[in-house]
Write a protein that holds these residues in place. Structure first.
Motif, PDB file in Angstrom:
ATOM      1  N   LYS A 104       0.804  -1.209   0.000  1.00  0.00           N
ATOM      2  CA  LYS A 104       0.000   0.000   0.000  1.00  0.00           C
ATOM      3  C   LYS A 104       0.840   1.264   0.000  1.00  0.00           C
ATOM      4  N   THR A 105       1.878   1.305   0.785  1.00  0.00           N
ATOM      5  CA  THR A 105       2.834   2.404   0.643  1.00  0.00           C
ATOM      6  C   THR A 105       4.195   1.782   0.423  1.00  0.00           C
ATOM      7  N   ASP A 106       5.120   2.627   0.016  1.00  0.00           N
ATOM      8  CA  ASP A 106       6.423   2.119  -0.341  1.00  0.00           C
ATOM      9  C   ASP A 106       7.151   1.628   0.903  1.00  0.00           C
ATOM     10  N   GLU A 107       7.590   0.372   0.891  1.00  0.00           N
ATOM     11  CA  GLU A 107       8.310  -0.145   2.040  1.00  0.00           C
ATOM     12  C   GLU A 107       9.800  -0.059   1.804  1.00  0.00           C
ATOM     13  N   MET A 108      10.530  -0.137   2.879  1.00  0.00           N
ATOM     14  CA  MET A 108      11.961   0.078   2.778  1.00  0.00           C
ATOM     15  C   MET A 108      12.677  -1.003   3.573  1.00  0.00           C
ATOM     16  N   LEU A 109      13.676  -1.569   2.950  1.00  0.00           N
ATOM     17  CA  LEU A 109      14.475  -2.578   3.638  1.00  0.00           C
ATOM     18  C   LEU A 109      15.722  -1.892   4.158  1.00  0.00           C
ATOM     19  N   ILE A 110      15.970  -2.038   5.438  1.00  0.00           N
ATOM     20  CA  ILE A 110      17.098  -1.309   6.014  1.00  0.00           C
ATOM     21  C   ILE A 110      17.893  -2.271   6.891  1.00  0.00           C
ATOM     22  N   ASN A 111      19.183  -2.117   6.833  1.00  0.00           N
ATOM     23  CA  ASN A 111      20.064  -2.942   7.643  1.00  0.00           C
ATOM     24  C   ASN A 111      20.502  -2.151   8.851  1.00  0.00           C
ATOM     25  N   MET A 112      20.049  -2.574  10.011  1.00  0.00           N
ATOM     26  CA  MET A 112      20.515  -1.892  11.214  1.00  0.00           C
ATOM     27  C   MET A 112      21.650  -2.726  11.773  1.00  0.00           C
ATOM     28  N   GLY A 113      22.813  -2.181  11.788  1.00  0.00           N
ATOM     29  CA  GLY A 113      23.979  -2.932  12.201  1.00  0.00           C
ATOM     30  C   GLY A 113      24.592  -3.655  11.014  1.00  0.00           C
ATOM     31  N   PRO A 114      25.658  -4.424  11.164  1.00  0.00           N
ATOM     32  CA  PRO A 114      26.370  -4.659  12.416  1.00  0.00           C
ATOM     33  C   PRO A 114      27.210  -3.483  12.891  1.00  0.00           C
ATOM     34  N   GLN A 115      27.251  -2.394  12.108  1.00  0.00           N
ATOM     35  CA  GLN A 115      28.055  -1.267  12.582  1.00  0.00           C
ATOM     36  C   GLN A 115      27.152  -0.084  12.863  1.00  0.00           C
ATOM     37  N   HIS A 116      26.276  -0.273  13.811  1.00  0.00           N
ATOM     38  CA  HIS A 116      25.354   0.782  14.191  1.00  0.00           C
ATOM     39  C   HIS A 116      25.680   1.149  15.628  1.00  0.00           C
ATOM     40  N   PRO A 117      25.656   2.447  15.952  1.00  0.00           N
ATOM     41  CA  PRO A 117      26.100   2.814  17.299  1.00  0.00           C
ATOM     42  C   PRO A 117      25.242   2.242  18.418  1.00  0.00           C
ATOM     43  N   ALA A 118      24.030   1.831  18.123  1.00  0.00           N
ATOM     44  CA  ALA A 118      23.151   1.450  19.223  1.00  0.00           C
ATOM     45  C   ALA A 118      22.765  -0.021  19.218  1.00  0.00           C
ATOM     46  N   THR A 119      23.467  -0.842  18.465  1.00  0.00           N
ATOM     47  CA  THR A 119      23.110  -2.256  18.517  1.00  0.00           C
ATOM     48  C   THR A 119      23.952  -3.016  19.534  1.00  0.00           C
ATOM     49  N   HIS A 120      24.620  -2.309  20.405  1.00  0.00           N
ATOM     50  CA  HIS A 120      25.348  -2.909  21.522  1.00  0.00           C
ATOM     51  C   HIS A 120      26.319  -3.970  21.049  1.00  0.00           C
ATOM     52  N   GLY A 121      27.003  -3.727  19.995  1.00  0.00           N
ATOM     53  CA  GLY A 121      27.913  -4.737  19.499  1.00  0.00           C
ATOM     54  C   GLY A 121      27.649  -4.978  18.029  1.00  0.00           C
ATOM     55  N   VAL A 122      27.784  -6.217  17.629  1.00  0.00           N
ATOM     56  CA  VAL A 122      27.722  -6.481  16.198  1.00  0.00           C
ATOM     57  C   VAL A 122      26.481  -7.281  15.840  1.00  0.00           C
ATOM     58  N   LEU A 123      25.353  -6.805  16.233  1.00  0.00           N
ATOM     59  CA  LEU A 123      24.102  -7.433  15.825  1.00  0.00           C
ATOM     60  C   LEU A 123      23.654  -6.782  14.531  1.00  0.00           C
ATOM     61  N   ARG A 124      23.108  -7.601  13.641  1.00  0.00           N
ATOM     62  CA  ARG A 124      22.549  -7.027  12.423  1.00  0.00           C
ATOM     63  C   ARG A 124      21.069  -7.328  12.413  1.00  0.00           C
ATOM     64  N   LEU A 125      20.273  -6.275  12.263  1.00  0.00           N
ATOM     65  CA  LEU A 125      18.828  -6.464  12.168  1.00  0.00           C
ATOM     66  C   LEU A 125      18.411  -6.118  10.748  1.00  0.00           C
ATOM     67  N   ILE A 126      17.793  -7.065  10.077  1.00  0.00           N
ATOM     68  CA  ILE A 126      17.235  -6.749   8.758  1.00  0.00           C
ATOM     69  C   ILE A 126      15.818  -6.277   8.996  1.00  0.00           C
ATOM     70  N   LEU A 127      15.595  -5.000   8.761  1.00  0.00           N
ATOM     71  CA  LEU A 127      14.288  -4.434   9.076  1.00  0.00           C
ATOM     72  C   LEU A 127      13.538  -4.123   7.807  1.00  0.00           C
ATOM     73  N   LYS A 128      12.261  -4.371   7.856  1.00  0.00           N
ATOM     74  CA  LYS A 128      11.405  -3.973   6.751  1.00  0.00           C
ATOM     75  C   LYS A 128      10.526  -2.872   7.308  1.00  0.00           C
ATOM     76  N   LEU A 129      10.675  -1.689   6.772  1.00  0.00           N
ATOM     77  CA  LEU A 129       9.983  -0.543   7.343  1.00  0.00           C
ATOM     78  C   LEU A 129       8.881  -0.062   6.424  1.00  0.00           C
ATOM     79  N   ASP A 130       7.756   0.261   7.041  1.00  0.00           N
ATOM     80  CA  ASP A 130       6.706   0.972   6.310  1.00  0.00           C
ATOM     81  C   ASP A 130       6.669   2.367   6.906  1.00  0.00           C
ATOM     82  N   GLY A 131       7.334   3.300   6.251  1.00  0.00           N
ATOM     83  CA  GLY A 131       7.503   4.604   6.870  1.00  0.00           C
ATOM     84  C   GLY A 131       8.395   4.438   8.078  1.00  0.00           C
ATOM     85  N   GLU A 132       7.849   4.723   9.248  1.00  0.00           N
ATOM     86  CA  GLU A 132       8.636   4.543  10.454  1.00  0.00           C
ATOM     87  C   GLU A 132       8.298   3.235  11.162  1.00  0.00           C
ATOM     88  N   LEU A 133       7.303   2.508  10.659  1.00  0.00           N
ATOM     89  CA  LEU A 133       6.859   1.305  11.356  1.00  0.00           C
ATOM     90  C   LEU A 133       7.663   0.091  10.925  1.00  0.00           C
TER      91      LEU A 133
END
Lengths: 207, 200, 407, 439
Positions: free
Chosen positions: C15-44
C-alpha cells in the motif's frame, strides 16, 4: 526486479511506435532551439554594438543590459554543458529569446510580465505532458507562480498606492496552498489504491 | 543612515535590471528542470529554486511581505510537502524513463509556444498601460498596507480564504487517512520479500 | 537493496512504499555487532530478522581444546559484563562432576562478588539504556560513577576490571585485600540513595514514561514459549529466579525479594525490574558481609595472627569452611570423569553450563545455555508494528550482550 | 562539591576568554574598516574617496557576521561540551590551550583538513548544495539581528527592515530544505528517514512558533526588532515575558479587574515564552527534539554521509541557528539590550563612560577620542553586553536540557505539537490580545 523492468518495456515500445509525430516535434524543437542559440551567440559576440544599434534605432539601452546579456549567455552555456545537449540547448534558446524579446523594452513591467509568460508556458507544457501526477501538480504550482509575478508587477507599476495586486497574490497563495494539499492527498489516495502515480494508469473513468 | 545612501545610490544605477536578468536566467533553467528532469524528487527540489527566484523578483518589485511569504509558504511549506509526497510514492518507478508522455509532446510544445506568443504579443500591442508615477519608496511599508486592506475592503474574501484552507485541511486529512484493513496483510508479504532478497 | 515488487504484488498487497534497512552490524546502538534486517513501512517496523554470529569465537570448541585452567580464564569473555557468572556456572558444573564441597566462606565470597557484578552489569545497562532513549550525554555517567567504584573493588580483589577469573573450580581465587570489606560496606550504605538519584532522573520523567510505557509488551505466554529468562521474563509476570526457585550456593540463607511484575511486561516494567533488583542485590551484599563465616577478611586476618594453631585442618580460623579454595590451581587442574549441568541466575537470565568430562585435563564436551541468545530470539515479535525509535528502547530493555549471543 | 565550584570557575574563565576573543575581533575589524580606514581614505583623497569609504562602511556588517559566526560557534561548542561535562561529573575537553579553550579550534582545523567523501550513487549537485542551503539562512538571519544587538548602531544596520521579525521567521524556515536535500541526496536510508522526520518536524513546529511570535508582536504592536526592544526599556516588569509593561501601569487606585488582567497577562506571557523555547528547540533540532539526527536510531540522520568541510558547515549552521533563536528570544521576550533593573543600566553606562574618559583623557596625543567614541559608545556596549548575556544564558539552558531529557518518538513529537502546542498557542493568542485590551 526483472518484472518491473518488463513492465516498463511496453511503454518504450509504444514510444517507438508512435514516434513519427514525435520525431517531427523533436526536430522542430531542435531547429527552434538552435536558431535561438545562434541568436544568443550573436548577442554575445556583438556585445556593445547591439546596444548602439538599439540606441541608433531610437531606443535606449543601459549598460546593465549588456552585462545582463553576457551573464545570461554564459549561464546558458554552462547549463548547456551540465544538462546534456537537448535540454541545455532549449534552456539557452529560451533565455536568449527572452533577452532578445525583452531587453529593448521601454517598460520594465513588460519584462516581468514576459518572464511570467515564459514560466507559464513551461508550466503548461509540463502539465500536459507529465507522466507523474505529482510532477503535474508541480507544473500547476509553476503556473500559479507565474501568474503571481504578473499580479505583483501590476501592483508595483499600476497600483503602487493600494498594492491591490499583492493582495490578490496573497489570495492566490492561499488557494494554491489548498490546491496543493488536496491535490497531493488525492494523489496519495490514488497511490494507495493503484500503487502508481503514473497518469497513464489512472483510467478508472474510461468513458 | 550613512550606509543606506550607498544602497539607494546603487539602486538608481539600473542594478534592478541586471538583478532581474540574473534571476530570470536562474528561474528559466530551473523551471525547465522541474518539467524535464528524469528524477522527480530532484525536480521537486528544483521547484524550490524556482520559488526562491520568484521571491527574489518580488523583492525587486518592493513586495517584501509577499517575498517573505513566498519563501515561508511556497519555498518551504508546499514544496516540502510535495517532496515528501514524492518520497512516499514510488519515485523509482519513473526514474530512467522519459518523464513525458510521448503522445502529448508535440501538441504540448505547440500549445505552450502558442500561449507564450499570445501573451507576449498582447503585451506588446497594449499601448496605454495605466501607469502611476508614485515612487513606492516613499510609501508606508507594504505590510501595513496589506494588513489594512485585508481587514477592511477585503475582509470577506479573507474569511473565505480561511474557510477554504480549513476545508482543504479537513479534506486532505479525510483523503489521506489510511484504512486500517490495508495494513493487515503487510507482514507476510514483507517476510516473503526478505526471504527473496540477497543477504550479503 | 530494496526488493523490487512485481506489478501484481504491488497492486494486491503493497500500500505504501516499504523500505528494507540494515541496522547494524556497525550501528552505534546495537550494543555490538548485531545485524537487524528491518522492513519498514515509513517509520513502522513490519518485519525484523536478527542476524547473529558476527562475534562467534567458538567458545565451546575452545573449551574442548584448552585445559581447565586455561578455560577458566577464557570463559569470562563470553559475557564480558558479568564474567563472574560464567565462571561460576562453569565452576559449579565442574564441582558437581568432581564432587567437591566448596567451603562456606568461599560460597559467601562468590555470592558477594557475583552480586557486585550483577550491580555493575545493571548499572551499565541503565546508562546505555539512557543513551538508547536519546539522553545522549546526561544519563550514562551517573550510573558509571557507581560502577567505577564497584569495578575498583573488583579489581582490588580479582586483579582485573572485567575479565575477573576470580571464581575458580573449587572455590575463589584469593582472600579480599585489607580494608576491602569496609569499602564495600560503605558503598552499599550509600548505594540505595544513588539508585534513587537515577530514579529521580528517569522514573518520573514524562518523556521517559512516554517512551517506555506500553512499548514492547512481552506477553507472559510468548516469553515462556521463547525461553526468555531473567529480569525480562520476570517483568512479564513469571517468577522464575534460580536463586529463589532452585537456591544454589548460600542464597537460601539470605533474605531478598525477587521483583515480579504482575502483568504483561512492557519496557518500563523491565526497567523497573532491574532497578528493584539492584536494591535487592545491594541488600544481599550487606547480608553476606554480615553473615560471612569468620567475619571480614581483616577480622579473620587478625584472628589468624593471634591464633597459635593456624595451618592445621581443624583450626577454627583457617580450616574447614573458612578456607576459600580446595583445589590446586595450576596447569594440572583436572575434573573427574562424568557429566553435569549447573545453572546460575546471571543478570540476563538463566546461564547454564553442561559438561562432559573424561577425567583428562580438558573437557570432552561443553555446551552453554546463554540467556542473551534466547532473549534475543523474541525481539522480532516485540518489534512488530513499533517505530524505529522503539527498536532501540525495546532492544535496550531486553539487555542483550552480543558475545553472549554468539559465543 | 568543591570540585564542582572549581569547574564552574574554570568555565567562567573560559567564557570570559572567548568573549574577549569574539568581541575583540569583531570590534577591532569593524572599527578599522568602518571608522579608521574611511577616515584615512577621506583625509587622503577627499571627495573622490567618498565612494570607497562608503563601500567599506557598507561592508562592516558582512565582515562582522563572517567573523562572528565561526568564532561564536567555536565558543558555543566548547561551552556546551564543558557544561555537559559539568552536568555529568566529567572533565570535558581540557587539553588544547588553557583549560581546553582551543579544543574546538583544533577540531575545526581537523574537519577542514579531512577528506571529503561523496557516497556512491549520491546526487552530487544536491549533495553539495545542501550544506550551503542549510548554512546561508543562518548568515542572512544574523543580519537584521545585528541592528537589535547593537542598539541600531548605524554601522551595523545593513537592512533595517520594518518587518524584521517576519524576515527572520521566513529565513529561519529555509534550513529544513537543506536537511531534506542532503538527506535525500546522500543515497543512505538512514539519512532519508532523518530528512523525512526533519521535514515533518519543521513544518509542524513552525506553526506554534509563528503563533507565539505573532502573539508577542501583537503585544508589542510592531514587527520591528529595534522598536520591540525599545518598548521593553525600563525594568524587568516591562519585559514581554511579564506582559510587556502591563504590570508597571498598575497603581494603587487601579480597579481590581485591571490588576487581575495584568497578572493573568504576565502568566500568559510566561507560558508563551515556554512555548517559544519548546518550539525553538524543535526548530533547531535540539534534544529532546533531535530526531532528524538521532544518534542511537539513525546513526547521525541526515548528515550521516557528510564529512570534512561539508559536515563542518552543517555543524556551524546548527549552532548558529541555536544562537539566532536564543538572541531572538532575548529580543522578543527578555528585554533585548536592557538591564533587568533601571539603575543597573545607568550604572553600566556611566561607569563605562567614566572609564573611557579617564583612559582617553590620560592619553589623547592623537585625538583618538572621536574615533573611539564612534564605536565604543558606552550605551552600545551596555546594550551588547546585556543581550549577549541573555542569549548565552538561553544557550546554556539548551545545554542543560540536552543533558537531562531523553528523546521523543516521532509520533509523540507530532502529537505534542498538534494536540498540545498549537491549541495552547491559539488560546494564548486570543487571551493575550483580550487581556491587553483589558489592562
Amino acid at each position: 526486479m526483472k518484472d518491473s523492468k518488463a513492465s516498463c518495456r511496453p511503454e518504450e515500445a509504444r514510444d517507438e511506435a508512435d514516434g513519427g509525430l514525435n520525431m517531427i516535434s523533436r526536430a522542430s524543437i531542435h531547429v527552434v532551439a538552435y536558431a535561438t542559440a545562434a541568436v544568443a551567440i550573436t548577442v554575445l559576440f556583438l556585445g556593445g554594438q547591439l546596444g548602439q544599434w538599439i540606441e541608433l534605432a531610437g531606443l535606449s539601452v543601459s549598460r546593465a543590459d549588456q552585462i545582463g546579456f553576457l551573464a545570461l549567455v554564459v549561464m546558458g552555456l554552462v547549463s548547456c554543458s551540465f544538462g546534456g545537449s537537448r535540454l541545455g540547448v532549449m534552456i539557452t534558446g529560451t533565455i536568449a529569446a527572452f533577452i532578445v524579446l525583452t531587453a529593448h523594452q521601454e517598460l520594465a513591467m513588460v519584462r516581468y510580465l514576459s518572464l511570467g509568460a515564459v514560466l507559464f508556458a513551461i508550466g503548461i507544457y509540463g502539465m500536459t505532458v507529465s507522466r507523474n501526477a505529482i510532477r503535474m501538480l508541480m507544473s500547476i504550482e509553476l503556473m500559479i507562480n507565474a501568474a503571481n509575478i504578473n499580479f505583483v508587477a501590476f501592483a508595483h507599476w499600476v497600483d503602487p498606492l493600494h498594492i491591490r495586486g499583492q493582495l490578490f497574490a496573497i489570495f492566490v497563495l492561499t488557494v494554491a496552498a489548498a490546491e496543493a494539499v488536496v491535490g497531493l492527498a488525492i494523489v496519495l489516495a490514488l497511490y494507495r489504491n493503484m500503487s502508481t502515480v503514473n497518469m497513464e494508469k489512472f483510467n478508472l473513468l474510461k468513458w | 543612515m550613512e550606509s543606506l545612501n550607498l544602497l539607494t545610490a546603487l539602486a538608481h544605477v539600473n542594478v534592478e535590471q541586471g538583478f532581474f536578468y540574473v534571476l530570470a536566467a536562474i528561474a528559466i533553467p530551473l523551471a525547465y528542470g522541474v518539467v524535464f528532469d528524469r528524477n522527480v524528487i530532484r525536480s521537486g527540489f528544483l521547484l524550490i529554486g524556482v520559488f526562491a527566484t520568484i521571491a527574489g523578483l518580488f523583492f525587486l518589485l518592493q513586495a517584501q511581505f509577499l517575498g517573505l511569504s513566498q519563501i515561508l509558504i511556497y519555498g518551504v511549506g508546499i514544496t516540502l510537502v510535495i517532496v515528501i509526497a514524492l518520497m512516499l510514492t514510488n519515485a523509482r518507478q519513473e526514474t530512467g524513463m522519459n518523464p513525458a508522455l510521448p503522445a502529448n509532446v508535440g501538441l504540448a510544445s505547440f500549445v505552450s509556444v502558442l500561449v507564450f506568443t499570445t501573451i507576449y504579443l498582447s503585451l506588446r500591442s497594449a499601448e496605454d498601460w495605466p501607469l502611476k508615477n508614485e515612487s513606492s519608496l516613499s510609501l508606508p511599508p507594504n505590510i501595513e498596507m496589506i494588513g489594512k486592506h485585508l481587514m477592511t475592503y477585503y475582509a470577506l474574501p479573507f474569511e473565505f480564504a480561511s474557510i477554504l484552507l480549513l476545508a482543504a485541511l479537513v479534506g486532505a486529512v479525510m483523503l489521506s487517512k489510511a484504512e486500517p484493513a490495508s495494513l493487515a496483510n503487510a507482514g507476510d508479504e514483507a517476510e516473503q520479500a526478505v526471504d527473496g532478497t540477497d543477504r550479503v | 537493496m530494496v526488493p523490487e515488487m512485481t506489478e501484481e504484488l504491488r497492486a494486491n498487497k503493497l500500500k505504501t512504499d516499504e523500505m528494507l534497512i540494515n541496522m547494524g552490524p556497525q550501528h552505534p546502538a546495537t550494543h555490538g555487532v548485531l545485524r537487524l534486517i528491518l522492513k519498514l513501512d515509513g517509520e513502522l517496523v513490519k518485519h525484523c530478522e536478527p542476524v547473529v554470529g558476527h562475534l562467534h569465537r567458538a567458545q565451546e570448541w575452545q573449551g574442548q581444546n584448552r585445559t581447565w585452567f586455561q578455560y577458566q580464564a577464557l570463559i569470562d569473555r563470553v559475557d564480558y559484563l558479568s564474567g563472574m557468572f560464567t565462571s561460576w556456572a562453569l565452576a559449579r558444573a565442574a564441582e558437581k562432576i568432581d564432587d567437591v564441597k566448596v567451603p562456606l566462606r568461599a560460597e559467601y565470597m562468590r555470592v558477594i562478588v557475583a552480586e557486585m557484578n550483577r550491580l555493575t552489569s545493571h548499572l551499565l545497562w541503565l546508562g546505555t539504556f539512557g543513551i538508547d532513549l536519546g539522553a545522549m550525554m546526561g544519563l550514562p555517567f551517573y550510573p558509571f560513577r557507581e560502577r567505577e567504584e564497584l569495578l575498583d573493588l573488583l579489581e582490588a580483589i580479582a586483579g582485573q576490571r572485567m575479565m575477573f577469573n576470580y571464581i575458580r573450580i573449587g572455590g575463589v581465587q584469593n582472600e579480599a585485600p585489607p580494608g576491602w570489606f569496609a569499602r564495600l560496606f560503605k558503598f552499599t550504605g550509600s548505594f540505595p540513595d544513588r539508585i534513587d538519584e537515577y530514579e529521580a532522573i528517569l522514573s518520573n520523567n514524562p518523556i521517559f514514561l512516554k517512551r517506555t510505557k506500553a512499548v514492547g509488551i512481552l506477553p507472559r505466554k510468548l516469553a515462556i514459549d521463547y525461553g526468555v529468562t531473567g529480569p525480562t521474563l520476570r517483568a512479564s509476570g513469571v517468577a522464575l529466579d534460580l536463586r529463589k526457585v532452585k537456591p544454589y550456593s548460600v542464597y537460601d540463607r539470605l533474605d531478598f525479594a525477587v521483583p515480579v511484575c504482575n502483568r504483561d511486561g512492557d519496557t518500563y516494567d523491565r526497567y523497573m525490574c532491574r532497578i528493584i533488583e539492584m536494591h535487592e542485590s545491594n541488600k544481599i551484599i550487606r547480608q553476606c558481609i554480615e553473615q560471612i563465616p569468620g567475619g571480614t577478611a581483616d577480622v579473620l586476618r587478625e584472628k589468624r595472627k593471634a591464633c597459635s594453631a593456624c595451618g592445621k585442618a581443624n583450626c577454627p580460623h583457617c580450616g574447614g569452611d573458612l578456607a576459600i579454595m580446595v583445589k590446586k590451581q595450576n596447569a594440572g587442574l583436572r575434573v573427574k570423569a562424568g557429566e553435569g549441568f549447573a545453572a546460575v541466575e546471571s543478570p540476563r537470565g538463566v546461564l547454564g553450563c553442561y559438561i562432559i568430562s573424561t577425567g583428562s585435563d580438558t573437557a570432552y564436551r561443553i555446551k552453554w545455555r546463554n540467556p542473551s541468545f534466547s532473549n534475543l530470539a523474541v525481539l522480532p515479535e516485540l518489534l512488530l508494528d513499533h517505530q524505529i525509535a522503539d527498536i532501540m528502547a525495546i532492544f535496550g530493555s531486553i539487555d542483550v550482550i552480543l558475545p553472549d549471543v554468539d559465543r | 562539591m568543591n570540585s564542582a565550584v572549581f569547574e564552574i570557575g574554570k568555565f567562567a574563565r573560559l567564557t570570559l576568554l572567548w568573549l574577549c576573543i569574539i568581541f575583540g575581533a569583531v570590534w577591532g575589524v569593524s572599527w578599522s574598516i568602518g571608522v579608521l580606514l574611511p577616515a584615512v581614505i577621506l583625509s587622503q583623497s577627499g571627495e573622490s574617496g567618498r565612494f570607497w569609504a562608503q563601500l567599506l562602511q557598507a561592508l562592516v556588517p558582512v565582515v562582522a557576521v563572517a567573523l562572528f559566526v565561526p568564532l561564536n560557534t567555536c565558543y558555543m561548542v566548547l561551552a556546551e561540551r564543558r557544561l555537559l561535562a559539568l552536568f555529568t561529573v566529567r572533565k570535558g575537553p581540557n587539553r588544547v590551550g588553557p583549560d581546553g579553550a582551543f579544543q574546538t579550534v583544533a577540531d575545526a582545523l581537523k574537519l577542514l583538513l579531512k577528506e571529503e567523501i561523496t557516497p556512491r550513487g549520491a546526487d552530487l549537485l544536491m549533495y553539495t548544495l545542501a550544506p550551503v542551503i542549510f548554512f546561508a539562512p543562518s548568515i542572512i538571519g544574523v543580519m537584521p539581528l545585528l541592528a537589535a544587538v547593537s542598539g541600531n548602531h548605524p554601522l551595523f544596520t545593513p537592512v533595517n527592515l520594518p518587518t524584521g521579525v517576519f524576515y527572520i521567521l521566513a529565513v529561519s524556515s529555509i534550513p529544513v530544505v537543506g536537511v531534506v536535500m542532503g538527506g535525500w541526496a546522500s543515497n543512505n536510508k538512514y539519512s532519508l528517514v532523518g530528512a523525512l522526520r526533519s521535514a515533518a518536524q519543521a513544518i509542524s513546529y513552525e506553526i506554534p512558533l509563528l503563533l507565539s511570535i505573532i502573539t508577542v508582536c501583537l503585544l508589542a504592536g510592531t514587527l520591528d526588532f529595534v522598536q520591540i526592544a525599545d518598548n521593553q526599556r525600563g525594568s524587568l516588569l516591562n519585559w514581554n515575558i511579564l506582559g510587556g509593561g502591563a504590570l508597571t501601569h498598575l497603581g494603587i487606585g487601579s480597579p481590581w479587574w485591571s490588576i487581575a488582567a495584568a497578572l493573568l497577562l504576565a502568566a500568559c506571557c510566561i507560558l508563551l515564552f515556554a512555548l517559544y523555547v519548546i518550539c525553538a528547540c524543535a526548530e533547531v533540532n535540539r534534544t529532546p527534539f533531535d530526531l532528524p539526527e538521532a544518534e542511537s536510531e539513525l546513526v547521525s540522520g541526515f548528515n550521516t554521509e557528510y564529512s570534512g568541510i561539508k559536515f563542518a558547515i552543517f555543524f556551524l549552521a546548527e549552532y548558529t541557528n541555536l544562537f539566532i533563536v536564543s538572541t531572538f528570544a532575548a529580543v522578543m521576550f527578555l528585554g533585548g539590550g536592557h538591564a533587568p533593573f533601571p539603575g543597573l543600566e545607568d550604572a553600566c553606562i556611566s561607569g563605562l563612560r567614566g572609564l573611557l574618559a579617564a583612559w582617553f583623557g590620560a592619553c589623547t596625543p592623537f585625538q583618538l577620542g572621536w574615533l573611539v567614541n564612534s564605536l565604543v559608545n558606552p550605551a552600545t556596549v551596555s546594550q551588547v553586553f546585556w543581550i549577549i548575556v541573555k542569549s548565552y544564558a538561553l544557550v546554556w539552558f539548551a545545554s542543560l536540557i540536552r543533558a537531562t531529557l531523553p528523546r521523543l518518538r516521532i509520533d509523540q513529537l507530532m502529537d505534542y505539537s498538534w494536540k498540545r502546542l498549537v491549541p495552547l498557542a491559539l488560546i494564548l493568542l486570543i487571551a493575550v490580545t483580550f487581556l491587553k485590551e483589558l489592562v
